[in-house]
Design a protein around this motif. Structure first.
Motif, PDB file in Angstrom:
ATOM      1  N   VAL A 284       0.850  -1.196   0.000  1.00  0.00           N
ATOM      2  CA  VAL A 284       0.000   0.000   0.000  1.00  0.00           C
ATOM      3  C   VAL A 284       0.884   1.245   0.000  1.00  0.00           C
ATOM      4  O   VAL A 284       0.671   2.179  -0.791  1.00  0.00           O
ATOM      5  N   LEU A 285       1.887   1.268   0.860  1.00  0.00           N
ATOM      6  CA  LEU A 285       2.789   2.420   0.909  1.00  0.00           C
ATOM      7  C   LEU A 285       3.526   2.593  -0.412  1.00  0.00           C
ATOM      8  O   LEU A 285       3.687   3.714  -0.897  1.00  0.00           O
ATOM      9  N   ALA A 286       3.949   1.501  -1.004  1.00  0.00           N
ATOM     10  CA  ALA A 286       4.647   1.572  -2.295  1.00  0.00           C
ATOM     11  C   ALA A 286       3.725   2.132  -3.377  1.00  0.00           C
ATOM     12  O   ALA A 286       4.150   2.965  -4.186  1.00  0.00           O
ATOM     13  N   ALA A 287       2.484   1.694  -3.389  1.00  0.00           N
ATOM     14  CA  ALA A 287       1.525   2.197  -4.383  1.00  0.00           C
ATOM     15  C   ALA A 287       1.273   3.685  -4.185  1.00  0.00           C
ATOM     16  O   ALA A 287       1.185   4.444  -5.157  1.00  0.00           O
ATOM     17  N   LEU A 288       1.184   4.111  -2.938  1.00  0.00           N
ATOM     18  CA  LEU A 288       0.894   5.523  -2.658  1.00  0.00           C
ATOM     19  C   LEU A 288       2.119   6.412  -2.834  1.00  0.00           C
ATOM     20  O   LEU A 288       1.981   7.611  -3.074  1.00  0.00           O
ATOM     21  N   ALA A 289       3.306   5.849  -2.732  1.00  0.00           N
ATOM     22  CA  ALA A 289       4.529   6.648  -2.851  1.00  0.00           C
ATOM     23  C   ALA A 289       4.683   7.254  -4.240  1.00  0.00           C
ATOM     24  O   ALA A 289       5.322   8.289  -4.401  1.00  0.00           O
ATOM     25  N   ALA A 290       4.066   6.633  -5.222  1.00  0.00           N
ATOM     26  CA  ALA A 290       4.208   7.080  -6.603  1.00  0.00           C
ATOM     27  C   ALA A 290       3.238   8.202  -6.970  1.00  0.00           C
ATOM     28  O   ALA A 290       3.299   8.718  -8.082  1.00  0.00           O
ATOM     29  N   ALA A 291       2.354   8.586  -6.047  1.00  0.00           N
ATOM     30  CA  ALA A 291       1.334   9.587  -6.379  1.00  0.00           C
ATOM     31  C   ALA A 291       1.081  10.510  -5.196  1.00  0.00           C
ATOM     32  O   ALA A 291       1.422  10.178  -4.058  1.00  0.00           O
TER      33      ALA A 291
ATOM     34  N   GLU B 211      -1.978  11.321  -4.418  1.00  0.00           N
ATOM     35  CA  GLU B 211      -3.204  10.758  -3.856  1.00  0.00           C
ATOM     36  C   GLU B 211      -3.710   9.692  -4.828  1.00  0.00           C
ATOM     37  O   GLU B 211      -3.509   9.812  -6.027  1.00  0.00           O
ATOM     38  N   ALA B 212      -4.344   8.644  -4.293  1.00  0.00           N
ATOM     39  CA  ALA B 212      -4.873   7.589  -5.159  1.00  0.00           C
ATOM     40  C   ALA B 212      -6.229   7.144  -4.637  1.00  0.00           C
ATOM     41  O   ALA B 212      -6.462   7.120  -3.424  1.00  0.00           O
ATOM     42  N   GLU B 213      -7.094   6.788  -5.551  1.00  0.00           N
ATOM     43  CA  GLU B 213      -8.413   6.311  -5.172  1.00  0.00           C
ATOM     44  C   GLU B 213      -8.298   4.913  -4.551  1.00  0.00           C
ATOM     45  O   GLU B 213      -7.460   4.107  -4.953  1.00  0.00           O
ATOM     46  N   PHE B 214      -9.129   4.663  -3.561  1.00  0.00           N
ATOM     47  CA  PHE B 214      -9.137   3.395  -2.836  1.00  0.00           C
ATOM     48  C   PHE B 214      -9.164   2.216  -3.804  1.00  0.00           C
ATOM     49  O   PHE B 214      -8.387   1.270  -3.661  1.00  0.00           O
ATOM     50  N   SER B 215     -10.039   2.268  -4.795  1.00  0.00           N
ATOM     51  CA  SER B 215     -10.178   1.132  -5.723  1.00  0.00           C
ATOM     52  C   SER B 215      -8.905   0.913  -6.534  1.00  0.00           C
ATOM     53  O   SER B 215      -8.553  -0.234  -6.833  1.00  0.00           O
ATOM     54  N   PHE B 216      -8.199   1.983  -6.884  1.00  0.00           N
ATOM     55  CA  PHE B 216      -6.930   1.839  -7.604  1.00  0.00           C
ATOM     56  C   PHE B 216      -5.912   1.109  -6.736  1.00  0.00           C
ATOM     57  O   PHE B 216      -5.219   0.191  -7.197  1.00  0.00           O
ATOM     58  N   VAL B 217      -5.802   1.521  -5.470  1.00  0.00           N
ATOM     59  CA  VAL B 217      -4.857   0.879  -4.559  1.00  0.00           C
ATOM     60  C   VAL B 217      -5.249  -0.578  -4.347  1.00  0.00           C
ATOM     61  O   VAL B 217      -4.403  -1.473  -4.379  1.00  0.00           O
ATOM     62  N   ARG B 218      -6.537  -0.829  -4.158  1.00  0.00           N
ATOM     63  CA  ARG B 218      -7.031  -2.201  -3.973  1.00  0.00           C
ATOM     64  C   ARG B 218      -6.636  -3.080  -5.150  1.00  0.00           C
ATOM     65  O   ARG B 218      -6.121  -4.192  -4.972  1.00  0.00           O
ATOM     66  N   ASP B 219      -6.855  -2.589  -6.352  1.00  0.00           N
ATOM     67  CA  ASP B 219      -6.534  -3.373  -7.549  1.00  0.00           C
ATOM     68  C   ASP B 219      -5.028  -3.529  -7.735  1.00  0.00           C
ATOM     69  O   ASP B 219      -4.555  -4.580  -8.156  1.00  0.00           O
ATOM     70  N   THR B 220      -4.269  -2.504  -7.406  1.00  0.00           N
ATOM     71  CA  THR B 220      -2.816  -2.551  -7.536  1.00  0.00           C
ATOM     72  C   THR B 220      -2.212  -3.556  -6.564  1.00  0.00           C
ATOM     73  O   THR B 220      -1.331  -4.338  -6.923  1.00  0.00           O
ATOM     74  N   VAL B 221      -2.704  -3.546  -5.332  1.00  0.00           N
ATOM     75  CA  VAL B 221      -2.184  -4.426  -4.290  1.00  0.00           C
ATOM     76  C   VAL B 221      -2.797  -5.826  -4.390  1.00  0.00           C
ATOM     77  O   VAL B 221      -2.272  -6.780  -3.835  1.00  0.00           O
ATOM     78  N   GLU B 222      -3.900  -5.931  -5.117  1.00  0.00           N
ATOM     79  CA  GLU B 222      -4.600  -7.202  -5.344  1.00  0.00           C
ATOM     80  C   GLU B 222      -5.112  -7.829  -4.051  1.00  0.00           C
ATOM     81  O   GLU B 222      -4.792  -8.973  -3.714  1.00  0.00           O
ATOM     82  N   VAL B 223      -5.905  -7.034  -3.317  1.00  0.00           N
ATOM     83  CA  VAL B 223      -6.558  -7.508  -2.100  1.00  0.00           C
ATOM     84  C   VAL B 223      -8.030  -7.112  -2.151  1.00  0.00           C
ATOM     85  O   VAL B 223      -8.440  -6.323  -3.005  1.00  0.00           O
TER      86      VAL B 223
ATOM     87  N   LEU C 159      -6.702   7.968  -0.838  1.00  0.00           N
ATOM     88  CA  LEU C 159      -5.640   7.697   0.125  1.00  0.00           C
ATOM     89  C   LEU C 159      -4.395   8.464  -0.294  1.00  0.00           C
ATOM     90  O   LEU C 159      -4.125   8.606  -1.491  1.00  0.00           O
ATOM     91  N   ALA C 160      -3.638   8.917   0.694  1.00  0.00           N
ATOM     92  CA  ALA C 160      -2.386   9.609   0.419  1.00  0.00           C
ATOM     93  C   ALA C 160      -1.416   9.351   1.558  1.00  0.00           C
ATOM     94  O   ALA C 160      -1.826   9.153   2.707  1.00  0.00           O
ATOM     95  N   LEU C 161      -0.135   9.356   1.228  1.00  0.00           N
ATOM     96  CA  LEU C 161       0.875   9.256   2.266  1.00  0.00           C
ATOM     97  C   LEU C 161       1.000  10.604   2.972  1.00  0.00           C
ATOM     98  O   LEU C 161       0.940  11.648   2.331  1.00  0.00           O
ATOM     99  N   THR C 162       1.179  10.568   4.261  1.00  0.00           N
ATOM    100  CA  THR C 162       1.496  11.777   5.006  1.00  0.00           C
ATOM    101  C   THR C 162       2.997  12.024   4.871  1.00  0.00           C
ATOM    102  O   THR C 162       3.734  11.162   4.360  1.00  0.00           O
TER     103      THR C 162
ATOM    104  N   ALA D 122       9.040   7.567   6.506  1.00  0.00           N
ATOM    105  CA  ALA D 122       9.204   6.204   7.026  1.00  0.00           C
ATOM    106  C   ALA D 122       9.399   5.205   5.885  1.00  0.00           C
ATOM    107  O   ALA D 122      10.235   4.303   5.978  1.00  0.00           O
ATOM    108  N   PHE D 123       8.633   5.373   4.818  1.00  0.00           N
ATOM    109  CA  PHE D 123       8.760   4.461   3.673  1.00  0.00           C
ATOM    110  C   PHE D 123      10.131   4.619   3.022  1.00  0.00           C
ATOM    111  O   PHE D 123      10.792   3.627   2.702  1.00  0.00           O
ATOM    112  N   ALA D 124      10.589   5.853   2.844  1.00  0.00           N
ATOM    113  CA  ALA D 124      11.905   6.094   2.241  1.00  0.00           C
ATOM    114  C   ALA D 124      13.007   5.491   3.105  1.00  0.00           C
ATOM    115  O   ALA D 124      13.946   4.871   2.592  1.00  0.00           O
ATOM    116  N   GLN D 125      12.894   5.639   4.411  1.00  0.00           N
ATOM    117  CA  GLN D 125      13.895   5.072   5.318  1.00  0.00           C
ATOM    118  C   GLN D 125      13.876   3.545   5.256  1.00  0.00           C
ATOM    119  O   GLN D 125      14.920   2.903   5.220  1.00  0.00           O
TER     120      GLN D 125
END
Length: 97
Positions: A9-16, A18-30, A63-66, A72-75
């Motif tokens: 989820v963090l990896a998917a959000l790091a590239a944008a 903000e992302a729509e919930f359904s996009f993240v769901r489909d990307t992460v495949e859950v 969804l968006a990363l704070t 934290a993700f970069a570290q």
């Protein structure tokens, strides 16, 4: 973040921004419920921001990363790269030896 779905989820959000919930769901495949539970954990940790709204008459969740989540993700990625680099270097030494 160490749990695979949370990391994805963090990896998917790091590239944008903000992302729509359904996009993240489909990307992460859950499923919706699995993503929802993991997003709640990440939100409580201060890593993810959840924004609800609507497009037309349809409810949407974004969804968006704070800033803390991005840091934290970069570290975490830096540590993984360091570990991977050590593994590759160790394999080269063993192959050369």
């Amino acid at each position: 973040m160490h749990q695979p779905v949370r990391f994805s989820v963090l990896a998917a959000l790091a590239a944008a921004d903000e992302a729509e919930f359904s996009f993240v769901r489909d990307t992460v495949e859950v499923s919706d419920s699995v993503l929802s539970k993991q997003v709640t954990v990440l939100e409580e940790a201060g890593y993810v921001r959840v924004r609800k709204g609507a497009v037309g008459r349809r409810p949407r969740t974004w969804l968006a990363l704070t800033a803390d989540g991005r840091a934290a993700f970069a570290q975490h990625l830096a540590v993984l790269r360091e570990i991977a680099g050590e593994q590759v270097a160790g394999q080269q030494v063993a192959a050369d030896g």
